[in-house]
Design a protein around this motif. Structure first.
Motif, PDB file in Angstrom:
ATOM      1  N   LEU A 157       0.829  -1.208   0.000  1.00  0.00           N
ATOM      2  CA  LEU A 157       0.000   0.000   0.000  1.00  0.00           C
ATOM      3  C   LEU A 157       0.862   1.255   0.000  1.00  0.00           C
ATOM      4  CD1 LEU A 157      -2.656  -1.155   2.603  1.00  0.00           C
ATOM      5  CD2 LEU A 157      -2.823  -1.193   0.126  1.00  0.00           C
ATOM      6  N   ASP A 158       2.135   1.072  -0.164  1.00  0.00           N
ATOM      7  CA  ASP A 158       3.105   2.157  -0.136  1.00  0.00           C
ATOM      8  C   ASP A 158       3.998   1.969  -1.348  1.00  0.00           C
ATOM      9  OD1 ASP A 158       5.445   3.693   0.387  1.00  0.00           O
ATOM     10  OD2 ASP A 158       5.150   3.476   2.544  1.00  0.00           O
ATOM     11  N   GLU A 159       4.075   2.968  -2.209  1.00  0.00           N
ATOM     12  CA  GLU A 159       4.855   2.819  -3.434  1.00  0.00           C
ATOM     13  C   GLU A 159       6.329   2.516  -3.169  1.00  0.00           C
ATOM     14  OE1 GLU A 159       3.991   6.292  -5.711  1.00  0.00           O
ATOM     15  OE2 GLU A 159       2.083   5.494  -6.398  1.00  0.00           O
ATOM     16  N   SER A 160       6.835   2.904  -2.002  1.00  0.00           N
ATOM     17  CA  SER A 160       8.230   2.601  -1.692  1.00  0.00           C
ATOM     18  C   SER A 160       8.411   1.155  -1.228  1.00  0.00           C
ATOM     19  CB  SER A 160       8.760   3.563  -0.617  1.00  0.00           C
ATOM     20  OG  SER A 160       8.156   3.291   0.631  1.00  0.00           O
ATOM     21  N   VAL A 161       7.314   0.478  -0.966  1.00  0.00           N
ATOM     22  CA  VAL A 161       7.356  -0.926  -0.548  1.00  0.00           C
ATOM     23  C   VAL A 161       6.816  -1.748  -1.712  1.00  0.00           C
ATOM     24  CG1 VAL A 161       6.549  -2.599   1.156  1.00  0.00           C
ATOM     25  CG2 VAL A 161       6.935  -0.250   1.840  1.00  0.00           C
ATOM     26  N   ASP A 162       7.688  -2.077  -2.632  1.00  0.00           N
ATOM     27  CA  ASP A 162       7.243  -2.842  -3.790  1.00  0.00           C
ATOM     28  C   ASP A 162       8.026  -4.145  -3.888  1.00  0.00           C
ATOM     29  OD1 ASP A 162       9.720  -2.186  -4.822  1.00  0.00           O
ATOM     30  OD2 ASP A 162       8.952  -0.661  -6.176  1.00  0.00           O
ATOM     31  N   ALA A 163       7.798  -4.877  -4.917  1.00  0.00           N
ATOM     32  CA  ALA A 163       8.400  -6.204  -5.069  1.00  0.00           C
ATOM     33  C   ALA A 163       9.925  -6.157  -5.062  1.00  0.00           C
ATOM     34  CB  ALA A 163       7.901  -6.855  -6.357  1.00  0.00           C
ATOM     35  N   HIS A 164      10.511  -5.023  -5.415  1.00  0.00           N
ATOM     36  CA  HIS A 164      11.969  -4.932  -5.447  1.00  0.00           C
ATOM     37  C   HIS A 164      12.573  -4.775  -4.058  1.00  0.00           C
ATOM     38  CE1 HIS A 164      11.715  -4.750  -9.754  1.00  0.00           C
ATOM     39  NE2 HIS A 164      10.846  -3.767  -9.655  1.00  0.00           N
ATOM     40  N   HIS A 165      11.766  -4.372  -3.094  1.00  0.00           N
ATOM     41  CA  HIS A 165      12.272  -4.145  -1.753  1.00  0.00           C
ATOM     42  C   HIS A 165      11.776  -5.166  -0.745  1.00  0.00           C
ATOM     43  CE1 HIS A 165      12.487  -0.108  -3.669  1.00  0.00           C
ATOM     44  NE2 HIS A 165      13.675  -0.145  -3.115  1.00  0.00           N
ATOM     45  N   THR A 166      10.699  -5.837  -1.024  1.00  0.00           N
ATOM     46  CA  THR A 166      10.134  -6.770  -0.062  1.00  0.00           C
ATOM     47  C   THR A 166      10.959  -8.046   0.025  1.00  0.00           C
ATOM     48  OG1 THR A 166       8.661  -7.718  -1.721  1.00  0.00           O
ATOM     49  CG2 THR A 166       7.770  -5.938  -0.370  1.00  0.00           C
ATOM     50  N   PRO A 167      10.950  -8.657   1.203  1.00  0.00           N
ATOM     51  CA  PRO A 167      11.651  -9.935   1.334  1.00  0.00           C
ATOM     52  C   PRO A 167      10.865 -11.040   0.623  1.00  0.00           C
ATOM     53  CG  PRO A 167      10.510  -9.404   3.372  1.00  0.00           C
ATOM     54  CD  PRO A 167      10.339  -8.217   2.452  1.00  0.00           C
ATOM     55  N   ALA A 168      11.483 -12.187   0.497  1.00  0.00           N
ATOM     56  CA  ALA A 168      10.786 -13.344  -0.082  1.00  0.00           C
ATOM     57  C   ALA A 168       9.863 -13.914   0.985  1.00  0.00           C
ATOM     58  CB  ALA A 168      11.798 -14.387  -0.533  1.00  0.00           C
ATOM     59  N   PHE A 169       8.604 -14.047   0.649  1.00  0.00           N
ATOM     60  CA  PHE A 169       7.647 -14.628   1.573  1.00  0.00           C
ATOM     61  C   PHE A 169       7.449 -16.092   1.218  1.00  0.00           C
ATOM     62  CE2 PHE A 169       6.562 -10.090   1.586  1.00  0.00           C
ATOM     63  CZ  PHE A 169       6.665  -9.844   2.949  1.00  0.00           C
ATOM     64  N   PRO A 170       7.324 -16.958   2.219  1.00  0.00           N
ATOM     65  CA  PRO A 170       7.144 -18.395   1.955  1.00  0.00           C
ATOM     66  C   PRO A 170       5.950 -18.659   1.051  1.00  0.00           C
ATOM     67  CG  PRO A 170       7.459 -17.994   4.301  1.00  0.00           C
ATOM     68  CD  PRO A 170       7.299 -16.657   3.646  1.00  0.00           C
ATOM     69  N   GLY A 171       6.092 -19.646   0.192  1.00  0.00           N
ATOM     70  CA  GLY A 171       5.003 -20.037  -0.681  1.00  0.00           C
ATOM     71  C   GLY A 171       4.893 -19.218  -1.945  1.00  0.00           C
ATOM     72  N   GLU A 172       5.764 -18.243  -2.135  1.00  0.00           N
ATOM     73  CA  GLU A 172       5.745 -17.400  -3.326  1.00  0.00           C
ATOM     74  C   GLU A 172       4.352 -16.854  -3.640  1.00  0.00           C
ATOM     75  OE1 GLU A 172       7.775 -19.211  -6.621  1.00  0.00           O
ATOM     76  OE2 GLU A 172       9.341 -19.993  -5.309  1.00  0.00           O
ATOM     77  N   PRO A 173       3.786 -16.046  -2.732  1.00  0.00           N
ATOM     78  CA  PRO A 173       2.435 -15.517  -2.973  1.00  0.00           C
ATOM     79  C   PRO A 173       2.413 -14.530  -4.135  1.00  0.00           C
ATOM     80  CG  PRO A 173       3.444 -14.434  -1.095  1.00  0.00           C
ATOM     81  CD  PRO A 173       4.372 -15.544  -1.498  1.00  0.00           C
ATOM     82  N   ALA A 174       1.238 -14.376  -4.716  1.00  0.00           N
ATOM     83  CA  ALA A 174       1.036 -13.329  -5.715  1.00  0.00           C
ATOM     84  C   ALA A 174       1.209 -11.990  -5.005  1.00  0.00           C
ATOM     85  CB  ALA A 174      -0.366 -13.440  -6.304  1.00  0.00           C
ATOM     86  N   SER A 175       1.564 -10.952  -5.760  1.00  0.00           N
ATOM     87  CA  SER A 175       1.730  -9.644  -5.143  1.00  0.00           C
ATOM     88  C   SER A 175       1.194  -8.560  -6.064  1.00  0.00           C
ATOM     89  CB  SER A 175       3.208  -9.379  -4.830  1.00  0.00           C
ATOM     90  OG  SER A 175       3.961  -9.311  -6.014  1.00  0.00           O
ATOM     91  N   CYS A 176       0.793  -7.455  -5.467  1.00  0.00           N
ATOM     92  CA  CYS A 176       0.375  -6.292  -6.234  1.00  0.00           C
ATOM     93  C   CYS A 176       0.509  -5.054  -5.375  1.00  0.00           C
ATOM     94  CB  CYS A 176      -1.037  -6.446  -6.786  1.00  0.00           C
ATOM     95  SG  CYS A 176      -2.331  -6.484  -5.568  1.00  0.00           S
ATOM     96  N   THR A 177       0.350  -3.902  -5.991  1.00  0.00           N
ATOM     97  CA  THR A 177       0.440  -2.616  -5.300  1.00  0.00           C
ATOM     98  C   THR A 177      -0.866  -1.860  -5.495  1.00  0.00           C
ATOM     99  OG1 THR A 177       2.821  -2.507  -5.655  1.00  0.00           O
ATOM    100  CG2 THR A 177       1.706  -0.432  -5.167  1.00  0.00           C
ATOM    101  N   TRP A 178      -1.410  -1.374  -4.412  1.00  0.00           N
ATOM    102  CA  TRP A 178      -2.548  -0.464  -4.448  1.00  0.00           C
ATOM    103  C   TRP A 178      -2.003   0.886  -3.997  1.00  0.00           C
ATOM    104  CZ3 TRP A 178      -6.569  -3.646  -1.146  1.00  0.00           C
ATOM    105  CH2 TRP A 178      -6.959  -4.784  -1.863  1.00  0.00           C
TER     106      TRP A 178
END
Length: 174
Positions: free
Chosen positions: A86-107
């Protein structure tokens, strides 16, 4: 038996937008979703303006607290189906790897805690962001793929539908 989808909401301090999203999803569709929130730099407490927005309609404010996203990265962490930044600075390039490889998106929502917001305008911005999240969450929980049990692959395949249905998703990676 119906499976509950696990959704993790992220924002930098996990004290406002992600907390609001977690509380709303739990309140509006807790029978179908397990909602969580976290951030890379968790605040000491939930922001009072976020609590003020939630207080009229959220039944259990006591369970809301800022958490580090590292709590959701270990072997023991719940396996998320979807991670929503929910924060443009927190996107897929900065987030850690979450178990199970969940889908991701940005609002994308404005940051009501931004330094350039006048204190006299902060409460109004919190209210505006709250209602934007309500609209986004309402569209999200109405998506047909969340009405019946589905595999993680089906959830990932549904992310483009979320973008088309809500027009608020700025980036999605399935």
């Amino acid at each position: 038996m119906t499976r509950k989808y696990k959704v993790l909401f992220l924002c930098r301090e996990n004290s406002a937008r992600s907390i609001i999203a977690e509380a709303l999803l739990r309140e509006l569709a807790g029978h179908r979703f397990d909602a969580f929130s976290a951030g890379p730099e968790p605040a000491a407490r939930v922001h009072p303006f976020a609590v003020a927005q939630l207080r009229p309609g959220i039944s259990d404010l006591g369970i809301l607290s800022p958490k580090s996203w590292l709590e959701f990265t270990g072997e023991w962490a719940p396996r998320m189906d979807l991670v929503v930044a929910l924060d443009e600075s927190v996107d897929a390039h900065h987030t850690p790897a979450f178990p199970g490889e969940p889908a991701s998106c940005t609002w994308a929502f404005a940051d009501p805690l931004a330094d350039d917001i006048a204190e006299s305008e902060r409460a109004r911005l919190f209210e505006k962001v709250f209602w934007q999240i309500v609209r986004q969450m309402s569209a999200f929980i109405e998506l047909p793929q969340y009405a019946t049990p589905a595999s993680v692959a089906a959830t990932a395949a549904a992310i483009p539908a979320l973008s088309a249905a809500t027009q608020r998703v700025t980036t999605c990676d399935a």
